[in-house]
Structures are given as structure tokens and as C-alpha cells.
Scaffold this active site. Structure first.
Site, mmCIF file in Angstrom:
data_model
loop_
_atom_site.group_PDB
_atom_site.id
_atom_site.type_symbol
_atom_site.label_atom_id
_atom_site.label_comp_id
_atom_site.label_asym_id
_atom_site.label_seq_id
_atom_site.Cartn_x
_atom_site.Cartn_y
_atom_site.Cartn_z
ATOM 1 N N ASN A 1 -42.674 69.698 -0.110
ATOM 2 C CA ASN A 1 -43.263 68.451 0.704
ATOM 3 C C ASN A 1 -42.495 67.338 0.299
ATOM 4 O O ASN A 1 -41.459 67.149 -0.392
ATOM 5 C CB ASN A 1 -44.771 68.392 0.271
ATOM 6 N N ASP B 1 -50.471 73.775 -2.419
ATOM 7 C CA ASP B 1 -51.769 74.535 -2.645
ATOM 8 C C ASP B 1 -51.701 75.981 -2.267
ATOM 9 O O ASP B 1 -52.182 76.626 -2.815
ATOM 10 C CB ASP B 1 -52.668 73.997 -1.398
ATOM 11 N N LYS C 1 -32.225 87.262 0.935
ATOM 12 C CA LYS C 1 -32.193 86.367 1.737
ATOM 13 C C LYS C 1 -32.641 87.108 3.099
ATOM 14 O O LYS C 1 -32.113 88.283 3.497
ATOM 15 C CB LYS C 1 -30.707 85.800 2.171
ATOM 16 N N ASP D 1 -55.308 75.233 -9.454
ATOM 17 C CA ASP D 1 -55.379 73.599 -9.439
ATOM 18 C C ASP D 1 -55.153 73.442 -10.893
ATOM 19 O O ASP D 1 -56.023 73.580 -11.872
ATOM 20 C CB ASP D 1 -56.709 73.432 -8.875
ATOM 21 N N ILE D 2 -53.937 72.590 -11.054
ATOM 22 C CA ILE D 2 -53.587 72.423 -12.439
ATOM 23 C C ILE D 2 -54.547 71.452 -12.858
ATOM 24 O O ILE D 2 -55.119 71.638 -14.183
ATOM 25 C CB ILE D 2 -52.013 71.605 -12.392
ATOM 26 N N PHE E 1 -54.490 62.194 -8.597
ATOM 27 C CA PHE E 1 -54.233 61.311 -7.584
ATOM 28 C C PHE E 1 -54.729 62.160 -6.248
ATOM 29 O O PHE E 1 -54.547 63.403 -6.138
ATOM 30 C CB PHE E 1 -52.721 61.302 -7.453
ATOM 31 N N LYS F 1 -63.659 63.715 -3.730
ATOM 32 C CA LYS F 1 -62.647 64.250 -4.348
ATOM 33 C C LYS F 1 -62.725 64.138 -5.827
ATOM 34 O O LYS F 1 -62.746 64.918 -6.775
ATOM 35 C CB LYS F 1 -61.113 64.051 -4.119
ATOM 36 N N LYS G 1 -63.589 67.258 -8.328
ATOM 37 C CA LYS G 1 -62.541 67.592 -9.268
ATOM 38 C C LYS G 1 -63.175 67.683 -10.684
ATOM 39 O O LYS G 1 -62.353 68.073 -11.675
ATOM 40 C CB LYS G 1 -61.263 66.873 -9.161
HETATM 41 O O1 C5P Z 1 -56.838 68.694 -3.831
HETATM 42 P P1 C5P Z 1 -55.753 67.879 -3.734
HETATM 43 O O2 C5P Z 1 -54.595 68.667 -4.031
HETATM 44 O O3 C5P Z 1 -55.710 66.639 -2.734
HETATM 45 O O4 C5P Z 1 -55.840 67.046 -5.260
HETATM 46 C C1 C5P Z 1 -54.828 66.216 -5.561
HETATM 47 C C2 C5P Z 1 -54.746 65.945 -6.960
HETATM 48 O O5 C5P Z 1 -55.045 67.352 -7.736
HETATM 49 C C3 C5P Z 1 -53.602 65.549 -7.574
HETATM 50 O O6 C5P Z 1 -53.771 65.007 -8.900
HETATM 51 C C4 C5P Z 1 -52.616 66.677 -7.978
HETATM 52 O O7 C5P Z 1 -51.780 66.360 -8.732
HETATM 53 C C5 C5P Z 1 -53.696 67.769 -8.535
HETATM 54 N N1 C5P Z 1 -53.343 68.975 -8.196
HETATM 55 C C6 C5P Z 1 -53.154 70.080 -9.202
HETATM 56 N N2 C5P Z 1 -52.848 71.438 -8.746
HETATM 57 C C7 C5P Z 1 -52.827 71.711 -7.522
HETATM 58 C C8 C5P Z 1 -53.319 70.982 -6.504
HETATM 59 C C9 C5P Z 1 -53.449 69.454 -6.966
HETATM 60 O O8 C5P Z 1 -53.148 69.661 -10.106
HETATM 61 N N3 C5P Z 1 -52.816 72.920 -7.225
#
Ligand code: C5P
Length: 408
Positions: free
Chosen positions: A213, A282, A292, A311-312, A331, A345, A349
């Protein structure tokens, strides 16, 4: 170029060492960052670089002699520091460290250091041969300088002008500027450990292609720098970016969301703050090819399948239920309805603080506008460069940590 040193008056002291050539760059950089620089050189320093060069770069007459008659009261050792914001000795030789450790007053620069007002910080960038640095006598002086509140920048390790290798190289000019700027920041995160993610992730499709991205990493790196300036011990887990590591920050490079997740989870224990700035993918490609992927004669496109990444931020937030740490900050990059989506959000979260911004207005840009969401509502931080915003964010985080410790 930021004007982080605008209005600051810096006395730049040079002592004898090959690294004097870097002091010319340093002087130039300080001036470019808005500082006014008064150069004072020891006699030994003048063997390595001319006063003419330093005068031309600083735009001010250089002082080398405590009996310099240009000072109307003949007290250069007093007058040169009375309006100073800091004294930076770079390079600082082993011998000059000895002088500082013992309060010697046998030339202008050493006398000026001893005679400085107590509010003027004394900062030194050691530069010497590795054996000189590691010599027990030098190390005794290092310990004494630190005990006396003198701040040392570096030295760095690497190859030396003498042909030997090891600790003793003076930091580079840009690193010294970063250190000097940091020295003026409030140490609101002193003693805290902060883990930060930054940049994009890269999810392979095959060995030469992938999905990523537009995140440049600028905001995450600015947050890392601001946290370190505030006195924190900072670890930065970063996806691929073209940015230099902020000075003094421990950096772990990763490529994929899974690698970022693993690096974060391996390092999260003992952290006081986690800030997820990274634009984590995501989804990853479930059926990435080991070779390849070739174009098909019939024009058929490859059939990619996706699987959702962990989701970290949520994984880290889940660990806080046990110890209460780390304090989690997320963020959110939205493209519309920021106020509504940001608040939702943060709740979803399960984190105390969320920073919202408009994705297309921040990705790759040097400036941004952000909104902070917490349990009391939301606050707008006006448009500014990312380092300014990062410093404001760090101070907001520090306030909340303070409040927490008062409550527990
Ligand atoms: O749900 P969204 O992607 O909008 O959330 C953004 C926040 O979640 C950011 O702080 C991003 O670093 C974190 N994030 C994460 N792991 C993911 C997706 C988003 O830590 N797989």
C-alpha cells in the site's frame, strides 16, 4: 529542512582530532536548522581545521584564545556562554574529556566549560582511537562526566582514520543534530519502553510480485523519533520503507503482516506503550506461488485466494488484560466520516487511544491533520509536519500514562 533549532544559541567547541572535518558539516547543519553558532577551538583543533573555514560556516568570528582582545572586557570565557542554550564539544578528544572530568581551566574552551552557567547543558561527542576510548583511564573520565551531568553523544563503532576498527568514531553531523534537538525535548517518557510498528507490509503473490500500500512510514518513524527524544527506549518494527532509522532507535525490518505480527508478539513483553502506526495488509495471498507466475496464452488471469491477516493491534491489546500493559495506541486511516468511524474503531479495537487521519491526505505526505479519540471524546491536532504531530502525540500519551500511574 526542519527549523528545530530556530533561535537556539549553540557554542560549538572543537578539540583536536581528525573528526574536526565532520565539525564543519555539523556547523553548517546547525545553522541550516536555525541555530546561531559560536565556534570556540582548542589549539589542537586548529591543526586539523582552519578557523577561516569555521568562521565562514558559522558566520561569526571564531575564538581560540582566552586572552583574545576582541572581547571588550577580555572575558571570553564568561561572555561567550551567558546567552547560550547549550555547549556542544564535537569532536571531544580523550584529553579534553580528562580536562572536563577534572575541571581544568588551561585554555579558553576548558575554562568556558567550567565557567558556564548551571542552566547551560554541556554536551560532548567523543572522537578517538578505539584503544584510547577503551582505556580504563578514559572510561573513568566517562563515568565522571556522566556523574557530573555532562551528556555524551556516541561514540559510534566502525573503521577509524588510524586504520583500526572499533568504538571511538564521532557520530555523523546529522546524528549529532538529532541528538542536540532531542536534548531540548522534555523527557516525558524517561524510563519507558515503547514498541512501534510503521510503514506498509508487503504480501507476496510470487517471488517477484506482491501486494502493498501507499504508506511511506513517515508518521511511524516520526513517532519513533519523538518517543526517543522524550527519553523512551524505542523499538521500531517496520515494513519496507526508504527512510533512515531515527538515531538511537532499535529497528527490526519485516516484510509481511505475519512477520510484523511475530516480531511484535516476540517483543511486547515488558513494553509500557505499543503504538500501531503501520498500514498492515488486511489480507495475504493464500495460494502464493513458489515460482514466478507466467502469463497464459489464453489471457487467463491468475486466480488468487486471500486469507485475513491477524490483527496485530488487537493481539497486543488482548495481552493487556493480564498486566494492564502496554498502553495501546492505534491509528486509523479512513477516507470519509473520520469522527464517526474513529470513535467506533477505538471501541471495536478495545484500546484507550486511537489516532484518526484521512488516508489519502497522509500517505507519503510530510504534513498531516490528526484527531485523537479517547474515552472522553475526540480532539483535533491542527495541520502540522509529522514530527510536530508525533511530539504532540507523545506528550498526550505521557499525560495519560501519568494519570494511570496516579490511579494505580
Ligand atoms: O482496522 P484498521 O486496519 O483500520 O486498524 C488500523 C489500526 O490497526 C492501525 O493501528 C494498524 O497498525 C492496526 N492493525 C494491525 N494489524 C492489522 C491491521 C491493522 O495492527 N492486521
Amino acid at each position: 529542512m526542519s527549523m528545530d533549532l530556530k533561535g537556539k544559541k549553540i557554542v560549538l567547541g572543537l578539540t583536536g582530532g581528525v573528526a574536526c572535518y565532520k565539525a564543519a558539516e555539523l556547523c553548517r547543519a546547525l545553522v541550516k536548522h536555525g541555530a546561531s553558532v559560536q565556534v570556540v577551538m582548542s589549539e589542537a583543533a586548529t591543526h586539523f581545521i582552519g578557523t577561516v573555514t569555521m568562521q565562514a560556516l558559522s558566520g561569526q568570528p571564531v575564538f581560540t584564545d582566552q586572552w583574545d582582545p576582541r572581547m571588550s572586557n577580555n572575558m571570553a570565557h564568561i561572555d561567550l556562554t551567558r546567552h547560550a542554550d547549550a555547549i556542544l564539544v564535537a569532536p571531544c578528544s580523550a584529553d579534553f574529556m580528562r580536562k572536563l572530568a577534572h575541571g581544568a581551566c588551561d585554555d579558553l574552551l576548558s575554562t568556558l566549560c567550567v565557567a558556564r552557567p548551571r542552566r547551560v547543558p554541556l554536551l560532548a561527542a567523543p572522537a578517538m582511537n578505539v584503544e584510547m576510548w577503551e582505556n580504563p583511564a578514559t572510561q573513568r573520565n566517562v563515568a565522571q562526566l556522566l556523574e557530573d551531568g555532562i551528556c555524551l553523544f556516541g561514540p559510534a563503532a566502525g573503521s577509524q582514520a588510524c586504520g583500526e576498527t572499533g568504538l571511538g568514531r564521532m557520530l555523523e553531523a546529522d546524528e549529532l543534530v538529532e541528538e542536540l534537538v532531542a536534548s531540548f525535548q522534555h523527557k516525558v517518557l524517561a524510563g519507558r519502553r515503547v514498541l512501534i510498528t510503521a510503514g506498509p507490509t508487503f504480501e507476496p503473490i510470487d517471488p517477484v510480485r506482491g501486494i502493498t500500500n501507499l504508506s511511506s512510514g513517515k508518521m511511524g518513524y516520526a513517532v519513533a523519533r519523538a518517543a526517543r527524544e522524550a527519553g523512551a527506549e524505542v523499538t521500531l518494527v517496520t515494513g519496507p520503507t526508504a527512510l533512515p532509522t531515527p538515531h538511537g532507535v532499535r529497528r527490526i525490518d519485516v516484510l509481511t503482516a505475519q512477520q510484523m505480527h511475530d516480531a511484535v508478539m516476540a517483543g511486547v513483553e515488558g513494553q509500557h506503550v505499543f503504538i500501531g502506526v503501520a498500514a498492515v495488509a488486511d489480507w495475504r495471498v493464500a495460494n502464493a506461488s513458489g515460482q514466478k507466475i507466467k502469463k497464459q496464452e489464453d489471457g487467463a488471469a491468475p486466480q488468487l485466494e486471500f486469507v485475513q491477516n491477524a490483527d496485530i493491534l488487537a493481539s497486543v491489546a488482548a495481552t493487556t488484560s493480564l498486566s494492564g500493559w502496554p498502553y495501546c495506541v492505534g491509528f486509523a486511516a479512513e477516507s470519509e466520516n473520520l469522527v464517526e468511524f474513529g470513535a467506533a474503531k477505538r471501541e471495536k479495537k478495545g484500546i484507550p487511544l486511537l489516532v484518526g487521519n484521512i488516508g489519502p491526505q497522509t500517505f507519503g505526505q510530510d504534513e498531516n491533520t490528526i484527531i485523537l479519540f479517547d474515552e472522553t471524546g475526540h480532539t483535533l491536532l491542527e495541520r502540522a509536519d509529522k514530527l510536530t504531530l508525533a511530539r504532540q502525540l507523545v506528550s498526550e500519551i505521557a499525560k495519560r500514562l501519568e494519570r494511570r500511574s496516579l490511579l494505580t
